[in-house]
Enzyme design. Structure first.
Site, PDB file in Angstrom:
ATOM      1  N   CYS A 382      10.897 -28.187 -15.649  1.00 35.01           N
ATOM      2  CA  CYS A 382      12.192 -27.238 -14.829  1.00 35.01           C
ATOM      3  C   CYS A 382      13.320 -28.151 -14.492  1.00 35.01           C
ATOM      4  O   CYS A 382      13.960 -29.437 -15.504  1.00 35.01           O
ATOM      5  CB  CYS A 382      11.805 -27.015 -13.724  1.00 35.01           C
ATOM      6  SG  CYS A 382      12.682 -25.676 -13.126  1.00 35.01           S
ATOM      7  N   HIS A 508       6.789 -23.709 -15.344  1.00 34.89           N
ATOM      8  CA  HIS A 508       5.783 -24.420 -14.930  1.00 34.89           C
ATOM      9  C   HIS A 508       4.702 -24.933 -14.623  1.00 34.89           C
ATOM     10  O   HIS A 508       3.899 -23.854 -14.045  1.00 34.89           O
ATOM     11  CB  HIS A 508       6.230 -24.130 -12.467  1.00 34.89           C
ATOM     12  CG  HIS A 508       7.531 -24.479 -12.337  1.00 34.89           C
ATOM     13  ND1 HIS A 508       7.586 -25.632 -11.202  1.00 34.89           N
ATOM     14  CD2 HIS A 508       8.919 -23.793 -12.159  1.00 34.89           C
ATOM     15  CE1 HIS A 508       9.089 -25.318 -11.087  1.00 34.89           C
ATOM     16  NE2 HIS A 508      10.028 -24.733 -11.741  1.00 34.89           N
ATOM     17  N   GLU A 510       2.152 -26.163 -13.955  1.00 37.28           N
ATOM     18  CA  GLU A 510       1.150 -26.798 -12.919  1.00 37.28           C
ATOM     19  C   GLU A 510       0.731 -25.652 -11.791  1.00 37.28           C
ATOM     20  O   GLU A 510      -0.507 -24.886 -10.882  1.00 37.28           O
ATOM     21  CB  GLU A 510       2.510 -27.371 -12.255  1.00 37.28           C
ATOM     22  CG  GLU A 510       3.098 -26.916 -10.998  1.00 37.28           C
ATOM     23  CD  GLU A 510       4.207 -27.051 -11.745  1.00 37.28           C
ATOM     24  OE1 GLU A 510       4.727 -27.012 -13.039  1.00 37.28           O
ATOM     25  OE2 GLU A 510       5.441 -26.625 -10.731  1.00 37.28           O
TER      26      GLU A 510
END
Ligand code: GLN
Length: 535
Positions: A382, A508, A510
């Site tokens: 990001c 994102h 993750e």
């Protein structure tokens, strides 16, 4: 079979790991073939955590449907491997917002609107909404905060009523408590647990199961005492001893019989738990063959919770390679071109983290430059991707003063710019580009190789984006655009093909890494970092 509800409260102190206990129970029940979801009830008055800063709240976890939620939802997804949604996180702010909105529309016309029954009814409807969807056999409901908190009272009252509404045999209450070890006395103390169960009783709830956090094992005498003074059966006193990894907790809870007790109380029909994937994963986490050092460059590094999902994604990706990822936490504020080589000396990979605002940007740019020019595997997420673009524009393409309009509104080269639809947005809550969007991956890219797919879906949380007006110049300079949103052509992934591993993503990744499905980009990044060790 009627949907069953498990309510989990916490006593004595916060930070006992209620979220992990819920996630672990969720894992165990899922492993027995049941469909399980977990809901978090948060007693604060913010409508969601989206507007809180990371020091205050830690990471904001984003769901596919674009809800900004509590970080515990991340644990739920990582453990049970099923997506959560807006419905999985309820706050007092949201409850009041909905009740007041209804009141203004005249839904309660003629009546006085009160905490009991209107607020408690609204809480109950949010809990039942998940259960009545028909999607789940079991809904685990985690009540945030500690029993005795004023702001938690309406939730406990709602649970008290729900136990009767849906039938006692369809509900189970678990209370997580602390059994401290007093060094001076040389023994474990049960009084705090007794007091916290009393507090719970005063407001109408008798726990069925006690999960006791302790630093040392609970021997039979202590268990008996807790059972006797808290009105629970001996086998309903479950010990939860400090674990080497949070992923070990489901195995420890299974050994203590937490899932069997819950199943028995709820009359659930299910098979034995299949933990075939879980056990080798935990083994790889607690007994790794080697280690790899990766720098995490960000501005909230004193507060690791701010990067919770990134930390966990590294654990998943490390385990795939039987490696432990040692994170070196690097404060971007302190980093510059002069000290970057020294500060990042010896790391095999550099991750530049997400974030908001201008603080620490020049340090992040120095980290990108160091990774890019020294062939060190780089992963930008990001804001980290945006920094990679800015650095490339300035240093490789000679675009002096290139920047994001987030940090410089009138600079000469806004290579990262506010998204068109964001220009008119003034409200701060829930107004970013949020949630899942599809992305097409370019042939021959690292991203495509990592995912092994041509079209992916990833979650977003940002207001700014790659400025298409600069695309041709950056590509001419050697930056490759390898991920594009098919609907609007937004740039989602950039890479440098000549570099050993240089990937920046606007989304994102993750947030989607789970134990059973470690994220391909994290796996690829860790693999590239390990390769530099082998070289
Ligand atoms: N501040 C940047 C934006 O809003 C990046 C956000 C992020 O890293 N999540 O676009």
């Amino acid at each position: 079979m009627a949907t069953k509800y498990v309510f989990v409260t916490g006593g004595v102190t916060s930070s006992l790991g209620k979220g992990i206990v819920c996630a672990s129970l969720g894992r165990l029940l899922t492993a027995r073939g049941l469909k399980v979801t977990i809901q978090k009830l948060d007693p604060y008055i913010n409508v969601d955590p989206g507007t809180m800063n990371p020091y205050e709240h830690g990471e904001v976890y984003v769901t596919d449907d674009g809800a900004e939620t509590d970080l515990d939802l991340g644990h739920y997804e990582r453990f049970i491997d099923l997506p959560t949604s807006q419905r999985n996180n309820v706050t007092t702010g949201r409850i009041y917002f909905d009740v007041i909105t209804k009141e203004r529309k005249g839904a309660y016309l003629g009546r006085t609107v009160q905490v009991v029954p209107h607020i408690t009814d609204e809480i109950k409807s949010k809990v039942l909404g998940l259960g009545e969807s028909g999607d789940y056999d079991v809904v685990i409901v985690e009540i945030g905060g500690t029993v005795g908190d004023i702001e938690g009272l309406p939730y406990v009252e709602a649970v008290r009523q729900l136990r009767y509404d849906v039938g006692r045999k369809n509900t189970c209450c678990i209370h997580l408590t602390l059994v401290p070890f007093l060094k001076a006395a040389g023994e474990l103390k049960t009084k705090p647990t007794q007091h916290s169960v009393k507090t719970l009783l005063e407001i109408g709830l008798q726990p069925d199961i006690l999960v006791c956090r302790a630093e040392v094992p609970l021997e039979a005498g202590i268990r008996r005492k807790i059972a006797q003074f808290c009105n629970v059966d001996l086998e309903d006193v479950i010990a939860s001893i400090d674990a080497r990894s949070i992923y070990e907790v489901p195995l420890m809870m299974q050994e203590e019989g937490l899932d069997t007790r819950v199943i028995e109380k709820l009359g659930l029909e299910c098979g034995p738990a299949d933990l075939r994937n879980w056990i080798p994963f935990v083994d790889a986490v607690v007994k790794p063959d080697r280690t790899v050092d990766i720098a995490l460059v960000g501005k909230y590094v004193e507060h690791h919770d701010a990067y919770m999902s990134i930390v966990e994604a590294f654990i998943h990706a490390g385990a795939v390679n039987r490696a432990k990822v040692n994170l070196r936490w690097v404060q971007s504020d302190d980093l510059d071109d002069r000290n970057v080589a020294k500060t990042l000396e010896g790391v095999q990979g550099i991750l530049v983290a997400p974030g908001f605002g201008g603080r620490g940007i020049s340090g992040k740019l120095a980290a990108v430059r160091h990774a890019r020019t020294n062939g060190i595997p780089f992963f930008g997420i990001c804001l980290g991707m945006q920094c990679a673009v800015i650095e490339f524009a300035r240093t490789v393409c000679g675009l002096d003063g290139a920047n994001s309009t987030e940090f410089d509104e009138s600079g000469p080269h806004p290579v990262i710019d506010i998204m068109a639809e964001q220009k008119t947005v003034t409200d701060k809550g829930g107004t970013m580009r949020l949630g899942a969007y599809t992305c097409d991956l370019a042939e021959g890219s690292r991203a495509r190789a990592a995912y092994g797919e041509t079209r992916i879906s990833e979650r977003h949380r940002h207001r700014y984006e790659f400025n298409d007006n600069y695309r041709a110049r950056l590509e001419a300079g050697g930056l490759r655009i390898t991920g594009l949103n098919p609907d609007r052509g937004l740039v989602e992934i950039v890479e440098i093909p000549e570099h050993p591993w240089f990937v920046g993503v606007q989304f994102h990744p993750e947030l989607k890494s789970t134990v059973t499905r470690p994220h391909p980009l994290f796996v690829g990044f860790v693999r590239a970092a390990l390769k530099t060790l082998d070289a």
